[in-house]
Design an enzyme around this catalytic site. Structure first.
Site, PDB file in Angstrom:
ATOM      1  N   HIS A 162      54.061 -38.831 -37.992  1.00 31.74           N
ATOM      2  CA  HIS A 162      53.396 -39.850 -38.302  1.00 31.74           C
ATOM      3  C   HIS A 162      54.182 -40.912 -39.101  1.00 31.74           C
ATOM      4  CE1 HIS A 162      49.599 -42.304 -38.789  1.00 31.74           C
ATOM      5  NE2 HIS A 162      49.519 -42.078 -37.724  1.00 31.74           N
ATOM      6  N   LYS A 164      56.510 -43.959 -40.763  1.00 31.11           N
ATOM      7  CA  LYS A 164      57.205 -44.918 -40.112  1.00 31.11           C
ATOM      8  C   LYS A 164      57.825 -45.439 -41.386  1.00 31.11           C
ATOM      9  CE  LYS A 164      52.252 -45.182 -38.981  1.00 31.11           C
ATOM     10  NZ  LYS A 164      52.380 -44.228 -37.841  1.00 31.11           N
ATOM     11  N   HIS A 380      44.944 -51.272 -40.188  1.00 32.45           N
ATOM     12  CA  HIS A 380      45.873 -50.114 -39.820  1.00 32.45           C
ATOM     13  C   HIS A 380      46.427 -49.725 -41.197  1.00 32.45           C
ATOM     14  CE1 HIS A 380      49.002 -47.664 -37.970  1.00 32.45           C
ATOM     15  NE2 HIS A 380      47.874 -47.013 -37.420  1.00 32.45           N
TER      16      HIS A 380
END
Length: 441
Positions: A162, A164, A380
């Protein structure tokens, strides 16, 4: 050779540090300022808070606005002369990668085009570690990028990659919530940190990438491998790196999850989050998409109150003010409302005299096509800020993300106003006091 014992109390909750001869010791004086016995290892960096602001989402005049995620990623690509290392959950940078096409995909397409040009030129090493879901990377691999897929199901029987993260020339780094997705530039509210001209921290981030690269090798049999020793670090919660960034002194380190991916010396992501909460003296402000004290993706689901318990201790035992801003959108798990309300209701315990409040942040769809774009129009971000520390991560706040899912965190300690920490306070207050934030119901 002399043996010295230094006692260091700071926001990282250190007990004591053993030092031999010339080993560097970072300390905080009585005013909270950072001092060091060996200043030659202090590096000067540039830290920039970067945001993606969804189209048509506006705030009152005078509210803080920051460099866009798109501009930050463009800047990283422009700086690349030797290497670009990318870690991704999925790739949907092109408008055609989603079932609804919209002109606002142009920023993602521009990033993809520029990255493709760099790959085709062949003068910069481009390595990508991706989760098992991907789109654009096949063409990048054909053009010359080195692409590996990290299969968490094979290694852990659970979880995903997950993270980034961008690392350029082992000098510049992006860590944040933005995926390799055109919607992450123009349709989703994101927050991250751009780190520039910071070789020590960037080299440490590259060790995190190397761990992913190592475990994504198809010939790698499993997680138990002594070669992780080569990715060990001495930068962690017990020994953060001292930097002077933007004329501000701070202590920083990077955390990682899940535990099997933490090489020797690496602080775990959940340990970093708990440390930041425990160190808070006045307030804890949290902005996350999902907040659930559960192992959500197990069957059956399992209670996981690790963060929840720490927040309750903070407000009850230490009278710390807690503000939690979670996201409400079409994919919000309904169970989250119950858990948020269980925190929010503590403010009604009058004998405890606690100060806790929870709100939901909604990104409206202002046009018909915005309503139709899938997996968009949501806050987010995954960050926390206190009167002592800042934490910017890549993980949602449920148990799976810390026990079996790949993620990283950036932790910074500073108490001066005007730095990155106080910028996050201003961002949080902007969102918290906006018309997009409403009480849980």
């Amino acid at each position: 050779m002399k043996l010295k014992i230094f006692v260091w109390t700071s926001s990282f909750n250190l007990l004591c540090v053993l030092s031999v001869c010339q080993a560097q010791i970072h300390q905080l004086d009585n005013n909270g300022d950072i001092t060091t016995e060996a200043p030659e290892s202090v590096s000067s960096c540039i830290f920039t808070v970067v945001e993606s602001m969804p189209e048509n989402l506006t705030f009152a005049p005078g509210q803080p606005l920051h460099v866009s995620t798109y501009s930050a990623h463009k800047r990283l690509l422009a700086k690349a002369t030797q290497s670009i290392h990318l870690t991704s959950f999925y790739w949907t940078l092109l408008g055609t990668d989603t079932e609804v096409h919209d002109y606002s995909s142009f920023e993602g397409e521009d990033i993809y085009a520029e990255l493709s040009t760099i790959v085709l030129n062949g003068t910069v090493e481009v390595k990508i570690v991706q989760n098992v879901t991907n789109n654009n990377t096949d063409n990048l691999a054909l053009a010359g990028a080195q692409v590996r897929t990290l299969d968490f199901q094979r290694l852990l029987h659970a979880g995903v990659l997950h993270t980034k993260m961008w690392i350029v020339d082992k000098l510049h780094v992006y860590i944040g919530s933005a995926n390799f997705d055109w919607r992450s530039y123009t349709q989703v509210k994101e927050l991250g940190v751009l780190i520039e001209n910071c070789p020590t921290l960037a080299a440490d981030a590259d060790k995190l990438f190397d761990v992913y690269w190592h475990f994504s090798n198809p010939s790698q049999p499993g997680l138990l491998d002594s070669s992780l020793a080569s990715y060990s670090t001495n930068i962690n919660a017990s020994n953060p790196h001292q930097v002077t960034y933007n004329q501000t002194k701070a202590l920083v380190y990077l955390s990682s999850s899940p535990p099997p991916f933490c090489a020797d010396g690496r602080s775990g992501d959940i340990d970093a989050i708990l440390s930041v909460i425990r160190a808070a003296k006045e307030f804890v402000y949290i902005s996350v998409m999902d907040y659930l004290p559960l192992i959500v993706y197990s069957m059956p689901q399992v209670y996981w109150p690790v963060i929840d318990d720490e927040l309750r201790r903070a407000v009850i035992d230490r009278k710390v003010v807690v503000r939690l801003l979670a996201s409400k959108w079409v994919h919000t798990k309904r169970d989250m409302y119950a858990f948020l309300n269980s925190l929010n209701v503590l403010k009604n315990a009058t004998s405890l005299k606690v100060n806790i409040q929870v709100k939901l942040f909604t990104v409206p769809a202002f046009t018909a096509i915005q309503r139709d774009i899938p997996f968009s129009r949501v806050g987010h971000s995954k960050y926390m800020v206190t009167d002592q520390d800042a934490y910017i991560g890549t993980s949602n706040w449920s148990g799976d993300y810390f026990t079996s899912t790949g993620g990283v965190g950036f932790i910074l300690h500073e108490t001066d106003d005007g730095g990155l920490r106080s910028q996050l306070v201003n961002i949080f207050n902007r969102d918290w006091n906006s018309s997009y934030a409403r009480d849980v119901y």
